[in-house]
Design an enzyme around this catalytic site. Structure first.
Site, PDB file in Angstrom:
ATOM      1  N   ILE A  14       0.824  -1.205   0.000  1.00 60.95           N
ATOM      2  CA  ILE A  14       0.000   0.000   0.000  1.00 60.95           C
ATOM      3  C   ILE A  14       0.859   1.257   0.000  1.00 60.95           C
ATOM      4  CG2 ILE A  14      -1.757   1.315   1.248  1.00 60.95           C
ATOM      5  CD1 ILE A  14      -2.732  -1.308  -0.081  1.00 60.95           C
ATOM      6  N   LYS A 218     -13.607   0.312   7.670  1.00 66.44           N
ATOM      7  CA  LYS A 218     -12.723  -0.645   6.991  1.00 66.44           C
ATOM      8  C   LYS A 218     -12.893  -2.042   7.574  1.00 66.44           C
ATOM      9  CE  LYS A 218      -9.556  -2.358   4.392  1.00 66.44           C
ATOM     10  NZ  LYS A 218      -8.151  -1.956   4.425  1.00 66.44           N
ATOM     11  N   CYS A 272      -5.807  -8.285   5.147  1.00 65.53           N
ATOM     12  CA  CYS A 272      -7.038  -7.586   5.508  1.00 65.53           C
ATOM     13  C   CYS A 272      -8.139  -8.527   5.980  1.00 65.53           C
ATOM     14  CB  CYS A 272      -7.524  -6.751   4.320  1.00 65.53           C
ATOM     15  SG  CYS A 272      -6.464  -5.337   3.956  1.00 65.53           S
ATOM     16  N   LYS A 422     -10.586 -24.755  -6.079  1.00 61.13           N
ATOM     17  CA  LYS A 422     -10.982 -23.527  -6.779  1.00 61.13           C
ATOM     18  C   LYS A 422     -11.937 -23.800  -7.938  1.00 61.13           C
ATOM     19  CE  LYS A 422     -10.108 -20.063  -5.949  1.00 61.13           C
ATOM     20  NZ  LYS A 422     -10.771 -19.140  -4.999  1.00 61.13           N
TER      21      LYS A 422
END
Length: 426
Positions: A14, A218, A272, A422
């Protein structure tokens, strides 16, 4: 306010794109990182991470003299703190992880000596509620000669705000500019100052609020996604139990006009979504029951995948009585936490590969096109190029990198027993 010079603390996934975005608008940007390799790489006009378009932006910024990297902060008009905020895992079974703010404290200690009246300090790191106020308290303790919002309100010498990033790895350079930004100030003037700074490059709307609300916003966004992914992951386990294709089931269910189930996988990774919900749970454990359950569902999904690998190995040995565990070759496709990036932080795919490497199989092949070297946790394993033909006894598809799609894995030859979490080869 004049923000001619911006100092960015932390040049990771970031911080570096943010530094490049400011430098691209002719701001003088000082990038700070404790990693000397990262500093040297950036000062050559190169990058140390994988992110599309970032290399071009950094090269141009360094060449034009608008960005330079160093290991120590220098005086600036605005300081952005973009350092990690991991969590500390409890020692007892079932204990709740707690936030680790040591990196933010270290960043505060490093910038305090160069602060001057009129400066703006923004915490970009995703943080638990109250972290921005804590950062301001650390700065005030280090600089008693300056006033801070908790002491002087709107008349403070230093402005403090929180502005969490809201970008998707692999699309950071685009989303940094186009996405709306939530800007939370410790006072209204703090929020307004931060808004003025971000409008240097942000085309999306800047939404002003309090620092605490910005912090919670957030966390809420990522907890929402975590709950949805947990539903998909739990559904995949249920479908496996009752012999139904979860991929077909989700496609059919999503034809409902008000249903949008996400795709299951090996768990949840990244700095995150795999971390932020715990910040909510640690502060309000009695109230955050659904959020905690979702975290536990997603954290347990790698264990389910590992059990599938063990079952496939047992089936292989049953079908090949002349073989032993030492004769089994396993190939894991992908160890990044999401497709088409090199980021291994909190990666469930990496965790699965590490656990499989400890099961005493003959060999473990790792196919990860976005890294050049395996992490230390996979020492003893072999990193294989995606174009190399291999013949594993068990193939485990953990990440849907573009190289693996459209039959990409089958081009490698024999797959053996296939565990595809997946849905690439359902």
């Amino acid at each position: 306010m004049q923000f001619d010079t911006v100092c960015v603390i932390g040049l990771g996934y970031i911080g570096l794109p943010t530094a490049a975005a400011f430098a691209g608008r002719r701001k003088k940007v000082i990038g700070v990182d404790i990693n000397q390799h990262a500093v040297d790489t950036i000062n050559r006009g190169e990058i140390h991470i994988v992110e599309p378009e970032l290399d071009i932006a950094v090269h141009a910024a360094v060449k034009e003299g608008n960005l330079h990297a160093t290991t120590r902060p220098e005086p600036a008009d605005a300081f952005l703190v973009a350092v990690p905020t991991p969590f500390k895992k409890g020692t007892d079974a079932g204990s709740i992880p707690t936030p680790d703010l040591s990196y933010i404290q270290a960043a505060s200690d490093s910038i305090a000596p160069v602060l001057k009246k009129g400066d703006l300090v923004i915490l970009e790191s995703t943080s638990p509620v109250g972290a921005t106020e804590q950062m301001s308290a650390w700065l005030a303790e280090a600089r008693p000669d300056l006033s801070f919002p908790q002491q002087a309100g709107e008349e403070s010498d230093i402005r403090i705000a929180h502005c969490p990033e809201r970008v998707l790895p692999g699309h950071v350079m685009h989303e940094l500019i186009e996405n709306d930004r939530i800007i939370g100030g410790m006072t209204d003037k703090c929020a307004e100052a931060a808004c003025e700074l971000y409008k240097t490059f942000v085309r999306g709307e800047c939404l002003l609020t309090t620092a605490r609300t910005a912090e919670m916003a957030k966390l809420t966004e990522n907890a929402f996604r975590d709950v949805n992914i947990a539903f998909a992951n739990e559904l995949s386990i249920i479908c496996d139990k009752v012999d139904i294709s979860v991929w077909e089931l989700i496609r059919l269910a999503n034809r409902h006009p008000r249903v949008n189930i996400l795709q299951p996988g090996p768990g949840v990774g990244g700095h995150c979504i795999a971390v932020d919900p715990w910040f909510i749970v640690s502060e309000t454990p009695e109230q955050a029951r659904l959020i905690r359950t979702a975290r536990e569902v997603n954290d347990s999904k790698p264990d389910w995948v590992i059990e599938k690998v063990k079952a496939a190995a047992a089936d292989f040995l049953l079908s090949n009585p002349d073989k032993t565990v030492k004769d089994i070759t396993i190939a894991c496709y992908g160890v990044a936490f999401k497709p088409d990036i090199d980021d291994l932080r909190e990666s469930p795919a990496l965790r699965i590969a590490v656990e499989v490497s400890r099961l005493s199989f003959g060999s473990l092949l790792i196919v990860e096109p976005n890294i050049k070297k395996l992490p230390d946790s996979l020492s003893g394993c072999t990193l294989v190029d995606v174009t190399e033909k291999i013949e594993p006894d068990i193939t485990v598809v953990l990440v849907d990198h573009k190289e693996f799609q459209n039959g990409g894995i089958r081009k490698g030859g024999w797959l053996g027993r296939l565990i595809d979490v997946k849905g690439l080869y359902e």
